[in-house]
Design a protein around this motif. Structure first.
Motif, PDB file in Angstrom:
ATOM      1  N   SER A  18      -2.668   8.109   0.018  1.00 33.98           N
ATOM      2  CA  SER A  18      -1.207   8.197   0.045  1.00 33.98           C
ATOM      3  C   SER A  18      -0.664   8.023  -1.357  1.00 33.98           C
ATOM      4  N   LEU A  19       0.301   8.870  -1.732  1.00 36.64           N
ATOM      5  CA  LEU A  19       0.905   8.820  -3.054  1.00 36.64           C
ATOM      6  C   LEU A  19       2.319   8.263  -2.950  1.00 36.64           C
ATOM      7  N   ASN A  20       2.682   7.383  -3.886  1.00 31.73           N
ATOM      8  CA  ASN A  20       4.049   6.879  -3.962  1.00 31.73           C
ATOM      9  C   ASN A  20       4.803   7.781  -4.929  1.00 31.73           C
ATOM     10  N   THR A  21       5.633   8.669  -4.384  1.00 32.82           N
ATOM     11  CA  THR A  21       6.307   9.674  -5.213  1.00 32.82           C
ATOM     12  C   THR A  21       7.742   9.295  -5.543  1.00 32.82           C
ATOM     13  N   SER A  35       4.162   7.030  -8.928  1.00 37.70           N
ATOM     14  CA  SER A  35       4.137   5.692  -9.528  1.00 37.70           C
ATOM     15  C   SER A  35       3.028   4.835  -8.943  1.00 37.70           C
ATOM     16  N   GLY A  36       2.128   5.456  -8.218  1.00 39.85           N
ATOM     17  CA  GLY A  36       0.983   4.743  -7.665  1.00 39.85           C
ATOM     18  C   GLY A  36       0.418   5.469  -6.463  1.00 39.85           C
ATOM     19  N   PHE A  37      -0.662   4.918  -5.937  1.00 41.35           N
ATOM     20  CA  PHE A  37      -1.271   5.515  -4.752  1.00 41.35           C
ATOM     21  C   PHE A  37      -2.102   4.458  -4.033  1.00 41.35           C
ATOM     22  N   THR A  38      -2.399   4.741  -2.789  1.00 41.77           N
ATOM     23  CA  THR A  38      -3.198   3.844  -1.962  1.00 41.77           C
ATOM     24  C   THR A  38      -4.334   4.633  -1.331  1.00 41.77           C
TER      25      THR A  38
END
Length: 613
Positions: free
Chosen positions: A93-96, A122-125
């Protein structure tokens, strides 16, 4: 939590990349509190990376990149490589940002070996099998996905720079890593096959090449007094033994004209032999008269991958005579008959370089010369730089005329110690029915550039993991630590690597001392383990009732069961070494009907030992 990070410079079009890695650059490493800092260079880019331990399962990473010249590249990246077997089914999952988050359809299953770009985020999981890896970026970055071209492991590239860089331009990136998951505490089972003992393990050993006159003596003395050693390897400073081909080195020695380093090396052999330690004599170089070209040829072409120098075939007889005279003098004057002789890493050229065929001919030629002097000294087959260069020994391995002059087979464990490679060396040993020796043992041949790494728990654990695997797969007669001197020292203090205070043992010392406590002359016993996070080796001697089981647990605490313990063993003493415990006796295990159970501590080297009372 298994994954790897690296810094990479990717060329235009993703056609190739250069990555940080062991022995790939000349990094500098420092440890201050819980912060590790590495400085290194790739091409025209200088990198500084700091990793700060911020708590359980968390770390902050800060990367700074500086261009030393105008450069055109695809970009520089912070890369995470994840094991395929753990993350093949992972959800990504990407934090867009303002639009929320997006999920990569199919997770890593949809990622190919071709690079694919995603939105700036700005991040990902990443959520894999019972584990979760969260990456947060202080400033949004472009994220790229691909698979490792060779292994197929998923890789995530975090952009650090653009592609057109100007001299003096600086870039920075702050990254937070957070991991969580279900801790695996499932019980493990070990099954020992005591009915089929393998090869004899004489015990642990060490290299004693003298390089630091001011600090070597105290380190050597401490190791000899506090560790049971069975094999030792010393230097023959051939270039100083006979620098002039027209002089007789024995006559020079009788006249008291020996070079001090030669005398010290001979006396080192005496010190080992006086303690009942088998002595191997190795030469790292050759006098100028014995080679083609100049001794500096050993160094000037290393940037091109060419190491060392060749022996002069026109001087073959004199070469054999010169080396044999040193071994003869060691016996005649000092009362020490060397078990074996070798050129150090002649497969690579450190510094004498042989082809496999030349190595075979040298074994037969020098072996025959030693025999004429009534010396029992044999030759090491190999003494290779790595486990990867097995083909170097094949000519001699297939030459029956060489067998009578070979005393053992040897390789160094710096690189390539896969199960496949190690099994090749074990098979060669069985083919010739000769002992296998790990002539230089450790894990990172470049670590002298960043000696603070020797105090890291991870370095100590990697080393003992390797040694346990070597014992289980190769069944060597000995592993010779590089070194039991100041160089790569397993001690600290007394000015060693800039450390202060009194001389003191490190975690690495206690690991090796614990391994060296294996009963002398015990035989390797086949052993299997149900958990891949655990390495294990077992030794036993039914005639004496002695036994040692060495276990390296790279995971959490768990209960374990031992099966197949030989009849007559009723009690096993437990010893443990980790970042806190120093070969500490932590209890005893009672054996009933060949079985025993106990709690295996986390991230720890544990030995169960039964010795004659």
């Amino acid at each position: 939590m298994n994954f790897e990070t690296s810094l990479r410079v990717v060329q235009k079009g993703w056609k190739s990349y250069t990555s940080t890695g062991m022995e790939k650059q000349r990094p500098k490493f420092s440890l201050t509190g819980e912060t590790r800092t590495v400085s290194t260079s790739i091409g025209s880019l200088n990198f500084s990376e700091s990793i700060n331990d911020t708590g359980k399962g968390a770390a902050d990473v800060s990367v700074k990149v500086t261009a030393t010249s105008d450069t055109l590249i695809e970009g520089a990246y912070f890369c995470l490589t994840l094991p395929e077997y753990l993350y093949s089914e992972a959800r990504v999952s990407l934090n867009t940002g303002a639009s929320g988050s997006s999920t990569i359809t199919g997770g890593f299953k949809s990622v190919s070996r071709e690079v694919s770009a995603n939105k700036v985020c700005s991040g990902f999981t990443i959520e894999g099998i019972n584990r979760k890896l969260e990456v947060r970026l202080k400033t949004p970055s472009m994220i790229w996905f691909r698979r490792d071209p060779l292994k197929g492991d998923p890789e995530i590239y975090i952009s650090l720079t653009g592609n057109k860089l100007k001299r003096g331009q600086e870039f920075g990136k702050s990254i937070t890593l957070q991991v969580s998951g279900d801790i695996d505490t499932t019980p493990a089972e070990f099954v020992i096959d005591a009915e089929h003992p393998g090869r004899r393990f004489d015990g642990f050993g060490g290299n004693f090449r003298l390089q630091n006159p001011a600090t070597d003596p105290q380190v050597i003395q401490y190791c000899l007094e506090n560790m049971r050693l069975s094999w030792g390897r010393v230097e023959m400073p051939w270039y100083s033994w006979q620098p002039d081909e027209n002089n007789d080195p024995i006559e020079e020695a009788k006249a008291g004209k020996l070079n001090p380093h030669v005398t010290a090396s001979l006396e080192m052999a005496v010190k080992l032999a006086s303690k009942g330690i088998h002595v191997i004599v190795s030469a790292w170089g050759a006098p100028k008269w014995a080679i083609i070209g100049d001794p500096m040829d050993a160094f000037k072409n290393r940037s091109k991958g060419i190491y060392g120098y060749q022996l002069n075939p026109a001087k073959t007889d004199l070469i054999y005579k010169s080396i044999a005279s040193y071994i003869f003098w060691l016996k005649e004057k000092y009362g020490v008959e060397a078990s074996m002789f070798s050129f150090n890493e002649s497969d690579l050229g450190i510094n004498v370089r042989h082809t496999g065929k030349e190595h075979d001919e040298f074994i037969k030629g020098l072996g025959a010369k030693l025999a004429t002097l009534d010396l029992s000294t044999k030759l090491l087959l190999g003494d290779n730089s790595d486990a990867t260069t097995f083909d170097f020994i094949i000519p001699a391995l297939n030459d029956p005329d060489a067998y009578r002059y070979i005393g053992a087979i040897s390789f160094h464990s710096w690189r390539g110690c896969t199960d496949e490679n190690l099994n090749k060396w074990a098979s060669a040993s069985k083919q010739l029915n000769l002992p296998l020796i790990v002539g230089e043992g450790s894990t990172d041949a470049a670590a002298w550039n960043y000696p603070q790494i020797f105090s890291e728990e991870s370095f100590a654990m990697n080393e003992i993991n390797l040694y346990t695997r070597l014992c289980a797969i190769c069944q060597p007669v000995s592993i010779l630590q590089w070194q039991l001197t100041t160089d790569y020292s397993i001690l600290s203090g007394a000015g060693i690597f800039g450390t202060t205070g009194p001389l003191k043992p490190t975690q690495r010392f206690w690991n090796l001392k614990q391994l060296s406590d294996t009963p002398a002359g015990a035989f390797a016993l086949p052993v299997t383990c149900s958990n891949k996070e655990i390495n294990c080796a077992a030794f036993g001697n039914r005639s004496t009732g002695e036994m040692a089981i060495h276990i390296v647990n790279n995971g959490a605490c768990r209960m374990v069961t031992l099966k197949g313990i030989p009849e007559g063993i009723s009690i096993l003493e437990i010893y443990q070494t980790d970042r806190i415990k120093c070969m500490e006796k932590t209890g005893e295990v009672r054996v009933e009907n060949g079985c025993a159970g106990f709690a295996l501590d986390k991230n720890c080297f544990t030995s169960l030992i039964c010795k004659k009372k």
